[in-house]
Design a protein around this motif. Sequence first.
Motif, mmCIF file in Angstrom:
data_model
loop_
_atom_site.group_PDB
_atom_site.id
_atom_site.type_symbol
_atom_site.label_atom_id
_atom_site.label_comp_id
_atom_site.label_asym_id
_atom_site.label_seq_id
_atom_site.Cartn_x
_atom_site.Cartn_y
_atom_site.Cartn_z
ATOM 1 N N GLN A 107 -93.537 20.371 118.257
ATOM 2 C CA GLN A 107 -93.285 19.322 117.369
ATOM 3 C C GLN A 107 -91.839 19.502 116.754
ATOM 4 O O GLN A 107 -91.106 20.725 116.767
ATOM 5 N N ILE A 108 -91.068 18.175 116.634
ATOM 6 C CA ILE A 108 -89.841 18.223 116.199
ATOM 7 C C ILE A 108 -89.696 18.111 114.842
ATOM 8 O O ILE A 108 -90.304 17.184 114.350
ATOM 9 N N ILE B 121 -83.133 17.162 111.975
ATOM 10 C CA ILE B 121 -82.234 16.125 112.563
ATOM 11 C C ILE B 121 -81.351 15.800 111.732
ATOM 12 O O ILE B 121 -79.973 15.401 111.985
ATOM 13 N N PHE B 122 -81.912 15.111 110.510
ATOM 14 C CA PHE B 122 -81.295 14.488 109.675
ATOM 15 C C PHE B 122 -80.161 15.558 109.120
ATOM 16 O O PHE B 122 -78.999 15.198 108.927
ATOM 17 N N ASP C 135 -83.954 4.964 114.857
ATOM 18 C CA ASP C 135 -83.980 5.409 116.165
ATOM 19 C C ASP C 135 -84.955 6.697 116.349
ATOM 20 O O ASP C 135 -85.313 6.786 117.448
ATOM 21 N N LEU C 136 -85.213 7.359 115.444
ATOM 22 C CA LEU C 136 -86.168 8.434 115.527
ATOM 23 C C LEU C 136 -87.592 7.753 115.546
ATOM 24 O O LEU C 136 -88.558 8.644 115.937
ATOM 25 N N GLY C 137 -87.832 6.634 114.906
ATOM 26 C CA GLY C 137 -88.790 6.190 114.999
ATOM 27 C C GLY C 137 -89.806 6.599 113.772
ATOM 28 O O GLY C 137 -91.192 6.771 113.946
ATOM 29 N N VAL C 138 -89.062 7.073 112.772
ATOM 30 C CA VAL C 138 -89.838 7.481 111.372
ATOM 31 C C VAL C 138 -89.835 6.640 110.398
ATOM 32 O O VAL C 138 -88.846 5.638 110.310
ATOM 33 N N ILE D 59 -88.270 16.400 112.085
ATOM 34 C CA ILE D 59 -87.357 15.444 111.594
ATOM 35 C C ILE D 59 -86.260 15.787 110.570
ATOM 36 O O ILE D 59 -85.139 15.353 110.787
ATOM 37 N N SER D 60 -86.742 16.494 109.778
ATOM 38 C CA SER D 60 -85.661 16.607 108.511
ATOM 39 C C SER D 60 -84.395 17.403 109.113
ATOM 40 O O SER D 60 -83.154 17.419 108.882
ATOM 41 N N LEU E 2 -80.535 5.930 111.973
ATOM 42 C CA LEU E 2 -81.213 7.385 112.592
ATOM 43 C C LEU E 2 -82.653 7.350 112.144
ATOM 44 O O LEU E 2 -83.462 7.535 113.295
ATOM 45 N N GLU E 3 -83.134 6.920 111.233
ATOM 46 C CA GLU E 3 -84.425 6.749 110.897
ATOM 47 C C GLU E 3 -85.267 5.653 111.733
ATOM 48 O O GLU E 3 -86.115 6.173 112.443
#
Length: 187
Positions: A2-3, A8-9, A30-33, A5-6, A27-28
């Motif tokens: 699991q990546i 990455i930001f 692009d990451l699909g979150v 996400i935090s 970025l949100e």
Amino acid sequence: EQINISSIFVSFCKRHKKFKLSDLSKLEVDLGVVGIPFEQIYAIAARVSHDTFISRECLEFDVARIDKILSAYCPKKITPINLFSDYKKLPQLKNAEWNIFLLEHYLLYHSKKLSLLKRNFAKGGCYGLIVRKRQEPQDIDSAIVEYLGSRKIEFTRENILSLLFEEGIIAARRYENIDSIIAKLNG
């Protein structure tokens, strides 16, 4: 695997001394979150306008002087952040101009005398209550109860949510712990 996400930001923010809210929103997407981890971002960057963030190391505050001015302006134990609007009274900064976003950052990370109690960070603005450090209340729910306690309103869900929203304490007319707050106010 699991990546995170935090992370990455945070990595993005660390690589840029200055960036925009629109960069984070992109970025949100692009990451699909759904949702930007503002708490982690604010730990390394200061929001200095509605759309601009800069590295925290770019800011220097005269904490004693700023705290003195803010303490005088906020003589009550609890004050909504949006009631402060006289930013010209605060000392000039090299890399940013005072506004509610910078005030939010200052209260959360630099002030020695005051603190900002809030539910969470919001994309659209700043919300919460300014309180004195080392005095009760030190959590947002208790501060709301104390702030509303002196109000001459009927403590219904609709009245409380409307007042909190209209006074800039919450971002929307909903609040996770509203039933607990009502019970304390009516108890």
